[in-house]
Write a protein that holds these residues in place. Sequence first.
Motif, PDB file in Angstrom:
ATOM      1  N   UNK A  62       0.820  -1.204   0.000  1.00  0.00           N
ATOM      2  CA  UNK A  62       0.000   0.000   0.000  1.00  0.00           C
ATOM      3  C   UNK A  62       0.861   1.265   0.000  1.00  0.00           C
ATOM      4  N   UNK A  63       1.982   1.198   0.727  1.00  0.00           N
ATOM      5  CA  UNK A  63       2.877   2.355   0.770  1.00  0.00           C
ATOM      6  C   UNK A  63       3.462   2.642  -0.612  1.00  0.00           C
ATOM      7  N   UNK A  64       3.793   1.599  -1.339  1.00  0.00           N
ATOM      8  CA  UNK A  64       4.350   1.789  -2.684  1.00  0.00           C
ATOM      9  C   UNK A  64       3.314   2.392  -3.630  1.00  0.00           C
ATOM     10  N   UNK A  65       2.064   1.996  -3.480  1.00  0.00           N
ATOM     11  CA  UNK A  65       1.017   2.561  -4.339  1.00  0.00           C
ATOM     12  C   UNK A  65       0.836   4.045  -4.044  1.00  0.00           C
ATOM     13  N   UNK A  66       0.890   4.418  -2.776  1.00  0.00           N
ATOM     14  CA  UNK A  66       0.775   5.829  -2.407  1.00  0.00           C
ATOM     15  C   UNK A  66       1.945   6.635  -2.989  1.00  0.00           C
ATOM     16  N   UNK A  67       3.153   6.079  -2.900  1.00  0.00           N
ATOM     17  CA  UNK A  67       4.311   6.764  -3.488  1.00  0.00           C
ATOM     18  C   UNK A  67       4.205   6.802  -5.009  1.00  0.00           C
ATOM     19  N   UNK A  68       3.684   5.737  -5.596  1.00  0.00           N
ATOM     20  CA  UNK A  68       3.509   5.694  -7.049  1.00  0.00           C
ATOM     21  C   UNK A  68       2.521   6.774  -7.501  1.00  0.00           C
ATOM     22  N   UNK A  69       1.467   6.939  -6.747  1.00  0.00           N
ATOM     23  CA  UNK A  69       0.473   7.975  -7.066  1.00  0.00           C
ATOM     24  C   UNK A  69       1.127   9.358  -7.071  1.00  0.00           C
ATOM     25  N   UNK A  70       1.942   9.628  -6.053  1.00  0.00           N
ATOM     26  CA  UNK A  70       2.637  10.918  -5.975  1.00  0.00           C
ATOM     27  C   UNK A  70       3.665  11.055  -7.091  1.00  0.00           C
ATOM     28  N   UNK A  71       4.309   9.950  -7.446  1.00  0.00           N
ATOM     29  CA  UNK A  71       5.366   9.994  -8.459  1.00  0.00           C
ATOM     30  C   UNK A  71       4.831  10.423  -9.821  1.00  0.00           C
ATOM     31  N   UNK A  72       3.612  10.084 -10.123  1.00  0.00           N
ATOM     32  CA  UNK A  72       3.034  10.407 -11.431  1.00  0.00           C
ATOM     33  C   UNK A  72       3.019  11.919 -11.661  1.00  0.00           C
ATOM     34  N   UNK A  73       2.638  12.653 -10.634  1.00  0.00           N
ATOM     35  CA  UNK A  73       2.655  14.120 -10.741  1.00  0.00           C
ATOM     36  C   UNK A  73       4.081  14.650 -10.609  1.00  0.00           C
ATOM     37  N   UNK A  74       4.831  14.127  -9.652  1.00  0.00           N
ATOM     38  CA  UNK A  74       6.186  14.631  -9.387  1.00  0.00           C
ATOM     39  C   UNK A  74       7.129  14.438 -10.571  1.00  0.00           C
ATOM     40  N   UNK A  75       6.925  13.400 -11.334  1.00  0.00           N
ATOM     41  CA  UNK A  75       7.829  13.073 -12.446  1.00  0.00           C
ATOM     42  C   UNK A  75       7.337  13.590 -13.793  1.00  0.00           C
ATOM     43  N   UNK A  76       6.238  14.316 -13.793  1.00  0.00           N
ATOM     44  CA  UNK A  76       5.785  14.978 -15.011  1.00  0.00           C
ATOM     45  C   UNK A  76       5.015  14.122 -15.995  1.00  0.00           C
ATOM     46  N   UNK A  77       4.291  13.128 -15.513  1.00  0.00           N
ATOM     47  CA  UNK A  77       3.498  12.298 -16.423  1.00  0.00           C
ATOM     48  C   UNK A  77       2.144  12.916 -16.759  1.00  0.00           C
ATOM     49  N   UNK A  78       1.730  13.918 -16.014  1.00  0.00           N
ATOM     50  CA  UNK A  78       0.413  14.531 -16.241  1.00  0.00           C
ATOM     51  C   UNK A  78       0.525  15.732 -17.173  1.00  0.00           C
ATOM     52  N   UNK A  79      -0.529  15.968 -17.947  1.00  0.00           N
ATOM     53  CA  UNK A  79      -0.552  17.152 -18.792  1.00  0.00           C
ATOM     54  C   UNK A  79      -1.039  18.362 -17.980  1.00  0.00           C
ATOM     55  N   UNK A  80      -1.240  19.478 -18.647  1.00  0.00           N
ATOM     56  CA  UNK A  80      -1.657  20.711 -17.961  1.00  0.00           C
ATOM     57  C   UNK A  80      -3.006  20.556 -17.262  1.00  0.00           C
ATOM     58  N   UNK A  81      -3.834  19.672 -17.780  1.00  0.00           N
ATOM     59  CA  UNK A  81      -5.162  19.451 -17.205  1.00  0.00           C
ATOM     60  C   UNK A  81      -5.160  18.360 -16.139  1.00  0.00           C
ATOM     61  N   UNK A  82      -3.954  17.944 -15.726  1.00  0.00           N
ATOM     62  CA  UNK A  82      -3.775  16.890 -14.712  1.00  0.00           C
ATOM     63  C   UNK A  82      -4.353  15.554 -15.155  1.00  0.00           C
ATOM     64  N   UNK A  83      -4.226  15.284 -16.464  1.00  0.00           N
ATOM     65  CA  UNK A  83      -4.658  14.004 -17.021  1.00  0.00           C
ATOM     66  C   UNK A  83      -3.444  13.222 -17.491  1.00  0.00           C
ATOM     67  N   UNK A  84      -3.578  11.913 -17.480  1.00  0.00           N
ATOM     68  CA  UNK A  84      -2.502  11.007 -17.834  1.00  0.00           C
ATOM     69  C   UNK A  84      -2.666  10.528 -19.277  1.00  0.00           C
ATOM     70  N   UNK A  85      -1.615  10.615 -20.059  1.00  0.00           N
ATOM     71  CA  UNK A  85      -1.627  10.075 -21.412  1.00  0.00           C
ATOM     72  C   UNK A  85      -1.743   8.554 -21.298  1.00  0.00           C
ATOM     73  N   UNK A  86      -2.706   7.973 -21.946  1.00  0.00           N
ATOM     74  CA  UNK A  86      -2.945   6.530 -21.829  1.00  0.00           C
ATOM     75  C   UNK A  86      -1.766   5.702 -22.333  1.00  0.00           C
ATOM     76  N   UNK A  87      -0.916   6.269 -23.144  1.00  0.00           N
ATOM     77  CA  UNK A  87       0.252   5.543 -23.635  1.00  0.00           C
ATOM     78  C   UNK A  87       1.199   5.155 -22.506  1.00  0.00           C
TER      79      UNK A  87
END
Length: 129
Positions: free
Chosen positions: A1-26
């Motif tokens: 569970x701790x890794x999933x929480x860190x993974x969730x934060x990593x998506x934003x921290x590492x720049x995977x989200x666009x300006x609208x805070x959406x994730x490219x499905x690729x």
Amino acid sequence: DEKIARAYKSIAACGLLNEEQKLNSSYRGQIAALGASIRQSSLLAALAFFSDQKNAAVDRAKLLDCIYYILETDEYEKERDTKKIKVNLFKKVQNKNFNEEDILHAVIALKLAMNLYPLQKKQEDISNE
């Protein structure tokens, strides 16, 4: 569970989200491919392959950033340089600081965390609206 929480934060921290805070499905397809690649070839070979952009629709190196963030959040916060992070991750695997199981658990956590973000529409879907 701790890794999933860190993974969730990593998506934003590492720049995977666009300006609208959406994730490219690729990214979802690429992280699944990384897991399969680790299993089918070797961990170091998969990391080396994903360190290079080639013709991928998204920046695969950002996925390695996320994995490093999940496993070494404090180190990631200090570093924040993608080129160095790729090398550090590769070296830590080479030096046996991280093993295949560690990386695969981070990959799985990242794949699960991606389900929590809304997906960016594909370009062809946008142009058909």
